[in-house]
Design a protein around this motif. Structure first.
Motif, short mmCIF file in Angstrom:
data_model
loop_
_atom_site.label_atom_id
_atom_site.label_comp_id
_atom_site.label_asym_id
_atom_site.label_seq_id
_atom_site.Cartn_x
_atom_site.Cartn_y
_atom_site.Cartn_z
N ALA A 262 -9.75 30.95 -46.32
CA ALA A 262 -10.49 31.43 -45.00
C ALA A 262 -10.20 32.89 -44.83
O ALA A 262 -8.88 33.29 -45.37
CB ALA A 262 -10.11 30.82 -44.31
N THR B 49 -8.21 35.57 -40.94
CA THR B 49 -8.43 35.94 -40.04
C THR B 49 -8.12 36.51 -39.56
O THR B 49 -7.71 37.40 -40.59
CB THR B 49 -7.16 34.32 -39.23
OG1 THR B 49 -7.38 34.36 -37.85
CG2 THR B 49 -5.39 35.17 -40.19
N ILE C 39 -12.42 34.36 -37.93
CA ILE C 39 -11.95 33.53 -38.44
C ILE C 39 -13.49 33.49 -39.36
O ILE C 39 -13.77 33.08 -39.68
CB ILE C 39 -11.27 31.99 -38.34
CG1 ILE C 39 -12.80 31.80 -37.47
CG2 ILE C 39 -9.45 32.25 -37.10
CD1 ILE C 39 -11.96 29.84 -37.20
N TYR D 246 -10.12 27.78 -41.91
CA TYR D 246 -9.24 28.74 -41.91
C TYR D 246 -7.78 27.07 -40.76
O TYR D 246 -7.60 27.32 -41.39
CB TYR D 246 -9.37 29.11 -40.24
CG TYR D 246 -8.12 30.15 -39.66
CD1 TYR D 246 -7.24 30.85 -40.64
CD2 TYR D 246 -7.89 29.52 -38.39
CE1 TYR D 246 -6.23 31.15 -40.00
CE2 TYR D 246 -6.45 30.32 -37.98
CZ TYR D 246 -6.00 31.14 -38.32
OH TYR D 246 -5.02 31.50 -37.38
#
Length: 409
Positions: free
Chosen positions: A91, A93, A128, A132
């Motif tokens: 993921a 961020t 995000i 995440y």
């Protein structure tokens, strides 16, 4: 014994006593920092750092001016990375935990009575992508996580952390509540204004460092914003750095001109966040060890010199019936007295230094009082035992004096 010899003996004893006093002060300082560092490492950061790799990417605004372009890049990149061998999940961020607050925005709660025309509640904000929280092992407490369907065409949604829920929705469930939020950090990224629904609550993460309490934080989907700064977080099956090159190649296969930097594991992230406290701890410990060795050598030297001067006296004592244990205790007593006097002066010196540097120490220590009694008592006991131990070898030598040789002399 001449006056000059007596002055020399007193000077040696004085220097040894001061060495012990200084050693006590440094040891207390080192002990406080070691205990503080231990407390710091025991803090739960709010996420699981095991087997996680991170890397930063900045998308140039000239080539990625529109939301659909940034969304397409992140979606393709994550698809490629997730298919790599050894990758469990991935993921992105905006800012990693423990690095900085990233940014603060004002949040308005829809339907909540306002105290003024601009009643905005401060929250840290993070952009995000789905997965995440699962990748970093951040627990979902209520509601749901972000999903792929939370894109630019879908209704606006956000998640909040437990700290925000406790502060802004005390004694109630914030899931289903609506907030108004606008985020604009210039070329880095922006979230258009509008109402958004709180769809979940996650555990709080220490964003500003292990020694800082978690602040209210709000997470919004990268796919519902224009976000050009991101850090990929990749959970792996084994050694994280083993997938670093394949992951970089996967990103550059989409855009060969992109720079991928600051590649590190989540464990290295934690180590970096405590770099300064660790450096202070090792520096103080090194100084304390040097002072401790000097004090031990000083005690040994003074007692050895005293034994050499008193060979005849000790021989006569043994010739008159003194046992070896009596002679041993006599010499050890002299070393113990030096140690106790040094410890007493050291305590006065230490508490004086602690008083003068109280504000500085308060900033340096984590959940440890500058006058922590267990640390002080441990150091005092250590120095007292050291004084006896440093005196033992010359004291043992004193018991080997031959009384008949002394009498013949």
């Amino acid at each position: 014994m001449s006056k000059s010899t007596a002055r020399g003996v007193r000077m040696r004893r004085f220097l040894v006593v001061m060495q012990i006093a200084v050693a006590l002060t440094l040891l207390v300082g080192a002990g406080l920092l070691i205990k503080s560092f231990s407390q710091l490492l025991s803090v739960d950061p709010g996420f699981t750092p095991k087997n996680v790799l991170t890397m930063e990417v900045h998308l140039p605004p000239i080539r990625y001016p529109q939301p659909h372009q940034t969304t397409a890049f992140f979606q393709r990149s994550l698809e490629e990375i997730r298919t790599l061998p050894g990758v469990r999940s991935a993921a992105t961020t905006w800012k990693l935990p423990l690095t900085s607050d990233g940014g603060t925005a004002g949040m308005q709660i829809v339907g909540q009575a306002a105290n003024g025309p601009d009643d905005r509640k401060p929250v840290l904000v993070q952009a995000i992508t789905p997965g995440y929280f699962r990748t970093l092992g951040i627990p979902l407490l209520r509601g749901r996580e972000l999903e792929e369907r939370d894109n630019a065409e879908a209704p606006g949604v956000v998640l909040i952390n437990e700290a925000a829920a406790q502060r802004y929705w005390p004694n109630q469930d914030p899931v289903g509540e609506r907030v108004q939020l606008e985020v604009n950090f210039g070329p880095g990224g922006m979230l258009p204004p509008g109402e958004r629904e709180v769809v979940g609550v996650v555990a709080s993460v220490r964003q500003n460092g292990l020694d800082k309490e978690a602040e209210p934080e709000l997470y919004f989907p990268t796919y519902q914003s224009v976000w050009r700064m991101a850090t990929f977080v990749i959970e792996t099956d084994g050694t994280p750095h083993a997938v670093s090159k394949p992951a970089v190649d996967a990103i550059r296969s989409i855009d060969p001109e992109l720079a991928v930097g600051n590649i590190r594991t989540a464990k290295e992230l934690i180590d970096g966040s405590v770099k300064q406290p660790r450096a202070w701890m090792w520096l103080m410990a090194l100084l304390a060890v040097v002072a401790l060795v000097l004090a031990a050598v000083g005690i040994y030297g003074v007692i050895s010199y005293a034994v050499t001067r008193r060979v005849k006296e000790l021989g006569l004592r043994m010739a008159l019936g003194a046992r070896q244990s009596d002679v041993l205790g006599l010499v050890l007593k002299e070393g113990a007295i030096l140690g106790l006097v040094g410890v007493g002066i050291g305590l006065v010196l230490t508490f004086g230094v602690l008083q003068m540097a109280s504000s500085f120490l308060a900033a340096m220590l984590f959940e440890v009082s500058p006058s922590d009694l267990p640390v002080v008592l441990t150091v005092c006991l250590t120095l007292a035992l050291l004084s006896i131990f440093a005196s033992f070898i010359p004291a043992r030598r004193a018991t080997q004096v031959d009384p008949w040789s002394v009498l013949r002399q």
